[in-house]
Write a protein that holds these residues in place. Structure first.
Motif, PDB file in Angstrom:
ATOM      1  N   THR A   8       1.492  -1.472   0.168  1.00 18.98           N
ATOM      2  CA  THR A   8      -0.025   0.173   0.128  1.00 18.98           C
ATOM      3  C   THR A   8       0.334   0.936   0.340  1.00 18.98           C
ATOM      4  N   LEU A   9       0.498   2.432  -1.183  1.00 17.57           N
ATOM      5  CA  LEU A   9       1.883   3.190  -1.029  1.00 17.57           C
ATOM      6  C   LEU A   9       0.935   4.123  -0.597  1.00 17.57           C
ATOM      7  N   GLY A  10       1.319   4.510   1.070  1.00 13.36           N
ATOM      8  CA  GLY A  10       1.223   5.053   2.193  1.00 13.36           C
ATOM      9  C   GLY A  10      -0.045   5.529   2.572  1.00 13.36           C
ATOM     10  N   VAL A 136       6.022  15.206  -4.567  1.00 11.19           N
ATOM     11  CA  VAL A 136       6.366  16.126  -4.569  1.00 11.19           C
ATOM     12  C   VAL A 136       8.108  15.404  -5.079  1.00 11.19           C
ATOM     13  N   SER A 137       8.673  15.937  -5.410  1.00  9.49           N
ATOM     14  CA  SER A 137       9.808  14.843  -5.458  1.00  9.49           C
ATOM     15  C   SER A 137      10.669  16.335  -5.779  1.00  9.49           C
ATOM     16  N   SER A 138      11.981  16.070  -4.341  1.00  9.06           N
ATOM     17  CA  SER A 138      13.421  16.935  -4.101  1.00  9.06           C
ATOM     18  C   SER A 138      14.629  15.685  -3.950  1.00  9.06           C
ATOM     19  N   HIS A 139      15.745  16.618  -4.195  1.00  4.31           N
ATOM     20  CA  HIS A 139      17.013  16.689  -3.614  1.00  4.31           C
ATOM     21  C   HIS A 139      17.251  16.755  -2.545  1.00  4.31           C
ATOM     22  N   LYS A 140      16.307  17.690  -2.412  1.00  2.89           N
ATOM     23  CA  LYS A 140      16.508  18.868  -0.877  1.00  2.89           C
ATOM     24  C   LYS A 140      15.872  17.813   0.524  1.00  2.89           C
ATOM     25  N   ARG A 141      16.494  17.584   1.143  1.00  2.00           N
ATOM     26  CA  ARG A 141      15.697  16.260   2.167  1.00  2.00           C
ATOM     27  C   ARG A 141      14.826  17.533   3.208  1.00  2.00           C
ATOM     28  N   LYS A 142      15.774  18.359   3.326  1.00  2.16           N
ATOM     29  CA  LYS A 142      14.706  19.576   4.361  1.00  2.16           C
ATOM     30  C   LYS A 142      13.302  19.988   3.854  1.00  2.16           C
ATOM     31  N   VAL A 143      12.923  19.895   2.289  1.00  2.00           N
ATOM     32  CA  VAL A 143      11.662  20.014   2.062  1.00  2.00           C
ATOM     33  C   VAL A 143      10.629  18.854   2.583  1.00  2.00           C
ATOM     34  N   ASP A 150       2.087  20.702   7.064  1.00  2.00           N
ATOM     35  CA  ASP A 150       0.869  20.957   6.928  1.00  2.00           C
ATOM     36  C   ASP A 150      -0.405  19.056   6.136  1.00  2.00           C
ATOM     37  N   GLY A 151       0.866  18.318   5.836  1.00  2.00           N
ATOM     38  CA  GLY A 151      -0.156  16.765   4.995  1.00  2.00           C
ATOM     39  C   GLY A 151      -0.749  16.763   3.753  1.00  2.00           C
ATOM     40  N   LEU A 152      -0.904  17.836   3.106  1.00  2.00           N
ATOM     41  CA  LEU A 152      -1.243  17.919   1.560  1.00  2.00           C
ATOM     42  C   LEU A 152      -0.936  17.685   0.280  1.00  2.00           C
ATOM     43  N   ILE A 153       0.715  16.829   0.885  1.00  2.00           N
ATOM     44  CA  ILE A 153       0.898  16.387  -0.137  1.00  2.00           C
ATOM     45  C   ILE A 153       0.864  15.049   0.520  1.00  2.00           C
ATOM     46  N   ASP A 154       0.854  13.465  -0.371  1.00  4.20           N
ATOM     47  CA  ASP A 154       0.370  12.108  -0.250  1.00  4.20           C
ATOM     48  C   ASP A 154       1.119  11.493  -0.183  1.00  4.20           C
ATOM     49  N   VAL A 155       2.446  11.719  -0.908  1.00  3.86           N
ATOM     50  CA  VAL A 155       3.467  10.878  -1.834  1.00  3.86           C
ATOM     51  C   VAL A 155       4.582  11.829  -1.753  1.00  3.86           C
ATOM     52  N   ASN A 180       1.042   8.420   6.841  1.00  8.21           N
ATOM     53  CA  ASN A 180       2.019   8.447   6.047  1.00  8.21           C
ATOM     54  C   ASN A 180       1.990   8.563   5.163  1.00  8.21           C
ATOM     55  N   PRO A 181       3.406   9.537   4.296  1.00  8.61           N
ATOM     56  CA  PRO A 181       2.688   9.773   2.907  1.00  8.61           C
ATOM     57  C   PRO A 181       3.146   8.011   2.659  1.00  8.61           C
TER      58      PRO A 181
END
Length: 268
Positions: A8-10, A136-143, A150-155, A180-181
């Protein structure tokens, strides 16, 4: 841990195979369809309709024509960082794939939080039923720590491999214990560097792609790992990951030694 079983994807509730399939490496439609039949149902479409992406589009149409749309999880990237341009590309890809919605809109490569206008656009697509979930994808882990507030992003799409292993400290332990995402990992082979003999310590053989994927999937925080294939043979080689399963302790130790060598300095 059985890599052949879906997970299950989060909090999305979507059931996905452990390997996600990218559109961007040139594999033919039959390779994507074979991956789907092997349980790898997470298809990630690039931001623009290019020659390579057309083969995934063909595979998606073939799969949906068999009445299996509900088994397929389709994600599309948006690299534009612009609601106006992003909307145009999004709707074009939706039409090209012959779909009424995608399962995930992926806001690609953000060094910081997406602008409010971008988030408002993405949320609008979700409210309209055009994108079921947001990533959202990012190379910056702090993102990812900031996104969790805020819990708006699911993955979350996280860079993670034996060289760039900081997510083990800065992302995975910080995930909320509940609701969890989903966690999708990319660059498992570190852009192919882990497959090259010249990058290895003296006397060490280069890693196989399957070893890189198994390293990622052996981490219990990871839901799925992205893979790309240039042809049917390479797709089949990558899919062998599912049969091999998690790494042994000795295999894990070897891969971490190689990661430390390539990293080249003391890890923080």
């Amino acid at each position: 841990m059985d890599f052949k079983e879906k997970i299950t994807l989060g909090r999305t509730g979507l059931k996905v195979g452990r390997l996600g399939i990218s559109s961007s490496y040139g594999a033919p439609a039959e390779a994507f369809e074979e991956a789907f039949e092997r349980g790898c149902n997470y298809f990630n479409m690039g931001s623009f309709i290019q020659g390579r992406s057309k083969e995934m589009i063909k595979a998606i149409k073939n799969i949906t024509a068999k009445g299996k749309r509900d088994e397929l999880v389709v994600a599309i990237y948006d690299y534009t960082h612009s609601p106006l341009i992003g909307q145009k590309h999004f709707m074009k890809r939706l039409r090209k794939m012959g779909l009424e919605h995608v399962d995930e809109l992926l806001l690609g490569y953000y060094p910081s939080l997406p602008r409010k206008s971008v988030m408002n656009w993405a949320i609008r697509l979700r409210e309209q039923g055009l994108a079921r979930y947001l990533g959202v994808s990012s190379h910056k882990r702090k993102v990812f720590a900031e996104l969790s507030r805020d819990g708006l992003i699911d993955v979350y799409h996280v860079r993670y491999n034996t060289v760039n292993s900081g997510a083990e400290k800065d992302v995975f332990p910080l995930l909320p214990p509940e609701n969890n995402p989903g966690i999708v990992v990319y660059t498992a082979t570190r852009w192919g560097q882990l497959l090259k003999e010249k990058k290895m310590p003296a006397g060490e053989k280069p890693l196989k792609a399957t070893e890189c994927y198994r390293f990622v999937l052996s981490n219990p925080s990871v839901d799925l790992c992205m893979t790309g294939a240039r042809n049917l043979e390479m797709m089949r080689e990558n899919l062998e990951t599912l049969n091999l399963g998690p790494l042994s302790e000795d295999e894990m130790a070897r891969i971490r030694r190689i990661g430390d060598f390539i990293y080249g300095k003391k890890r923080e």
